[in-house]
Design an enzyme around this catalytic site. Structure first.
Site, PDB file in Angstrom:
ATOM      1  N   SER A 191       8.722 -34.153  -4.165  1.00 47.92           N
ATOM      2  CA  SER A 191      10.036 -33.751  -3.686  1.00 47.92           C
ATOM      3  C   SER A 191      10.363 -35.063  -3.112  1.00 47.92           C
ATOM      4  CB  SER A 191       9.808 -32.932  -2.428  1.00 47.92           C
ATOM      5  OG  SER A 191      10.496 -32.494  -1.659  1.00 47.92           O
ATOM      6  N   TYR A 213       4.748 -31.027   4.836  1.00 50.22           N
ATOM      7  CA  TYR A 213       5.272 -30.816   3.567  1.00 50.22           C
ATOM      8  C   TYR A 213       5.457 -32.148   2.755  1.00 50.22           C
ATOM      9  CZ  TYR A 213       8.031 -29.494  -0.519  1.00 50.22           C
ATOM     10  OH  TYR A 213       8.525 -29.117  -1.819  1.00 50.22           O
TER      11      TYR A 213
HETATM   12  N1  LIG Z   1      13.012 -25.338  -3.699  1.00 48.71           N
HETATM   13  C1  LIG Z   1      13.242 -26.625  -3.361  1.00 48.71           C
HETATM   14  O1  LIG Z   1      14.092 -27.008  -2.465  1.00 48.71           O
HETATM   15  C2  LIG Z   1      12.248 -27.777  -3.865  1.00 48.71           C
HETATM   16  C3  LIG Z   1      12.694 -28.833  -3.509  1.00 48.71           C
HETATM   17  C4  LIG Z   1      11.760 -29.990  -4.124  1.00 48.71           C
HETATM   18  C5  LIG Z   1      10.710 -29.700  -4.505  1.00 48.71           C
HETATM   19  N2  LIG Z   1      10.381 -28.456  -4.818  1.00 48.71           N
HETATM   20  C6  LIG Z   1       8.882 -28.265  -5.454  1.00 48.71           C
HETATM   21  O2  LIG Z   1       9.251 -27.501  -6.608  1.00 48.71           O
HETATM   22  C7  LIG Z   1       8.051 -26.708  -7.135  1.00 48.71           C
HETATM   23  C8  LIG Z   1       8.461 -25.390  -7.404  1.00 48.71           C
HETATM   24  O3  LIG Z   1       8.952 -24.416  -6.171  1.00 48.71           O
HETATM   25  P1  LIG Z   1      10.226 -23.628  -6.360  1.00 48.71           P
HETATM   26  O4  LIG Z   1      11.413 -24.059  -5.544  1.00 48.71           O
HETATM   27  O5  LIG Z   1      10.222 -23.124  -7.734  1.00 48.71           O
HETATM   28  O6  LIG Z   1       9.761 -22.430  -5.428  1.00 48.71           O
HETATM   29  P2  LIG Z   1       9.040 -21.036  -5.856  1.00 48.71           P
HETATM   30  O7  LIG Z   1       9.875 -20.227  -7.034  1.00 48.71           O
HETATM   31  O8  LIG Z   1       8.633 -20.268  -4.751  1.00 48.71           O
HETATM   32  O9  LIG Z   1       7.539 -21.430  -6.524  1.00 48.71           O
HETATM   33  C9  LIG Z   1       6.576 -21.710  -5.933  1.00 48.71           C
HETATM   34  C10 LIG Z   1       5.501 -21.451  -6.869  1.00 48.71           C
HETATM   35  O10 LIG Z   1       3.968 -21.899  -6.097  1.00 48.71           O
HETATM   36  C11 LIG Z   1       3.329 -21.003  -6.408  1.00 48.71           C
HETATM   37  N3  LIG Z   1       2.120 -20.953  -5.623  1.00 48.71           N
HETATM   38  C12 LIG Z   1       2.138 -21.156  -4.415  1.00 48.71           C
HETATM   39  N4  LIG Z   1       0.768 -21.189  -3.746  1.00 48.71           N
HETATM   40  C13 LIG Z   1      -0.072 -21.048  -4.961  1.00 48.71           C
HETATM   41  C14 LIG Z   1      -1.240 -20.851  -4.977  1.00 48.71           C
HETATM   42  N5  LIG Z   1      -2.384 -20.967  -4.022  1.00 48.71           N
HETATM   43  N6  LIG Z   1      -1.853 -20.758  -6.158  1.00 48.71           N
HETATM   44  C15 LIG Z   1      -1.063 -20.689  -7.273  1.00 48.71           C
HETATM   45  N7  LIG Z   1       0.179 -20.803  -7.347  1.00 48.71           N
HETATM   46  C16 LIG Z   1       0.746 -20.925  -6.092  1.00 48.71           C
HETATM   47  C17 LIG Z   1       3.844 -19.688  -6.276  1.00 48.71           C
HETATM   48  O11 LIG Z   1       3.129 -18.470  -6.680  1.00 48.71           O
HETATM   49  P3  LIG Z   1       3.474 -17.034  -6.126  1.00 48.71           P
HETATM   50  O12 LIG Z   1       4.532 -16.567  -6.992  1.00 48.71           O
HETATM   51  O13 LIG Z   1       2.079 -16.365  -6.185  1.00 48.71           O
HETATM   52  O14 LIG Z   1       3.728 -17.193  -4.691  1.00 48.71           O
HETATM   53  C18 LIG Z   1       5.263 -19.820  -7.101  1.00 48.71           C
HETATM   54  O15 LIG Z   1       5.017 -19.646  -8.396  1.00 48.71           O
HETATM   55  C19 LIG Z   1       7.195 -26.874  -5.991  1.00 48.71           C
HETATM   56  O16 LIG Z   1       6.222 -27.715  -5.989  1.00 48.71           O
HETATM   57  C20 LIG Z   1       8.052 -27.160  -4.651  1.00 48.71           C
HETATM   58  O17 LIG Z   1       7.287 -27.944  -3.472  1.00 48.71           O
HETATM   59  C21 LIG Z   1      10.996 -27.249  -4.455  1.00 48.71           C
END
Ligand SMILES: NC(=O)c1ccc[n+]([C@@H]2O[C@H](COP(=O)([O-])OP(=O)(O)OC[C@H]3O[C@@H](n4cnc5c(N)ncnc54)[C@H](OP(=O)(O)O)[C@@H]3O)[C@@H](O)[C@H]2O)c1
Length: 244
Positions: A137, A150
């Site tokens: 990120s 984070y």
């Molecule tokens: N959204 C943003 O603004 C943003 C910005 C920069 C980087 N990111 C990064 O992008 C990546 C994807 O995030 P997203 O935005 O797509 O959010 P998201 O849809 O909430 O996805 C997060 C995922 O992580 C999984 N997860 C969390 N804890 C876990 C665990 N203990 N074991 C297995 N799976 C786990 C969740 O699974 P469950 O469905 O089981 O909860 C979900 O599939 C992450 O690394 C996040 O930090 C996001």
């Protein structure tokens, strides 16, 4: 192409998976919610994936990583791409209040990621081919008062990937660091939206493109690279007075 996605129920990873499905790839998705995983897999089959397999994996359970990765590689008949996409966005206030919250956030976002990468890196290094992509990120580029736990986890992964990239370069394995800015996904559902928020489809397709092109570090959308370059140049004596 044989693609393993850790965190296969993530909104961003789901969009990347759609792009691979369109290419006719074989996919293996892991996640902790099996019903959601199956729904994602069904959708990817309709979209053209040559095959989609799934396995339950809570990344916090580090002892289970190796077995799930071995099952995935056996099921796919090899491995060309691994995308590590799981993540949690902890409450900074809760982390400041309770050590356990901070350690949980670091465990899932940093320790578990490093543990997975250690196993995956050795697998691809032995094959002398492939691509390892990880979603970190922009938050990992510089600590902010409102999300530095984070940010510390993502920044730690970023440094780990820098070294890993230089190590695996000798074995023809690409390491892609993906740095999204704000993305409209379930992770940010509670945050107030602003014009810098991007849609998950744009970010997911950008990740697919970066993997195919074997990029080193990508900011998504692209404009986060100049924004972070500017933020990184602010002197610490000024930066510490900002609250954002
Ligand atoms: N959204 C943003 O603004 C943003 C910005 C920069 C980087 N990111 C990064 O992008 C990546 C994807 O995030 P997203 O935005 O797509 O959010 P998201 O849809 O909430 O996805 C997060 C995922 O992580 C999984 N997860 C969390 N804890 C876990 C665990 N203990 N074991 C297995 N799976 C786990 C969740 O699974 P469950 O469905 O089981 O909860 C979900 O599939 C992450 O690394 C996040 O930090 C996001």
């Amino acid at each position: 192409m044989r693609v393993l996605i850790i965190g296969g129920t993530s909104a961003i990873a789901g969009e990347t998976a759609k792009a691979f499905a369109k290419d006719g790839a074989h996919l293996f998705l892991t996640g902790r919610n099996t019903a959601k995983l199956e729904a994602v897999a069904d959708d990817l089959r309709v979209r053209g994936a040559a095959g989609v397999m799934t396995a339950r994996l809570d990344v916090a359970d580090i002892a289970s990583h190796r077995q799930v990765i071995e099952t995935a590689i056996a099921g796919l008949g090899g491995l060309d791409v691994a995308l590590v996409a799981h993540g949690t966005l902890p409450s900074q206030a809760a982390c400041q209040e309770r050590v356990a919250d901070t350690l949980d956030a670091l465990h899932v976002n940093l320790t578990a990621t490093v543990a997975l990468l250690t196993v995956l890196a050795n697998e691809l290094e032995a094959r002398r081919a492939g691509c390892l992509a990880v979603i970190t990120s922009v938050a990992g580029d510089r600590g902010r008062p409102t999300n530095y736990v984070y940010g510390a986890a993502k920044g730690g992964v970023d440094i780990f990937l820098q070294g890993l990239r230089a190590r695996l370069f000798r074995s023809n394995v690409a390491v892609v660091t993906v740095k999204p800015g704000f993305v409209d996904t379930p992770m940010t559902a509670a945050l107030k939206k602003n014009p810098l928020f991007a849609d998950a489809g744009r970010i997911g397709r950008g990740i697919h493109r970066a993997i195919i092109r074997r990029k080193d570090v990508v900011y998504l959308p692209w404009f986060w690279r100049p924004i972070m370059a500017l933020i990184n140049r602010i002197p610490e004596r000024v930066y510490k007075r900002l609250h954002f």
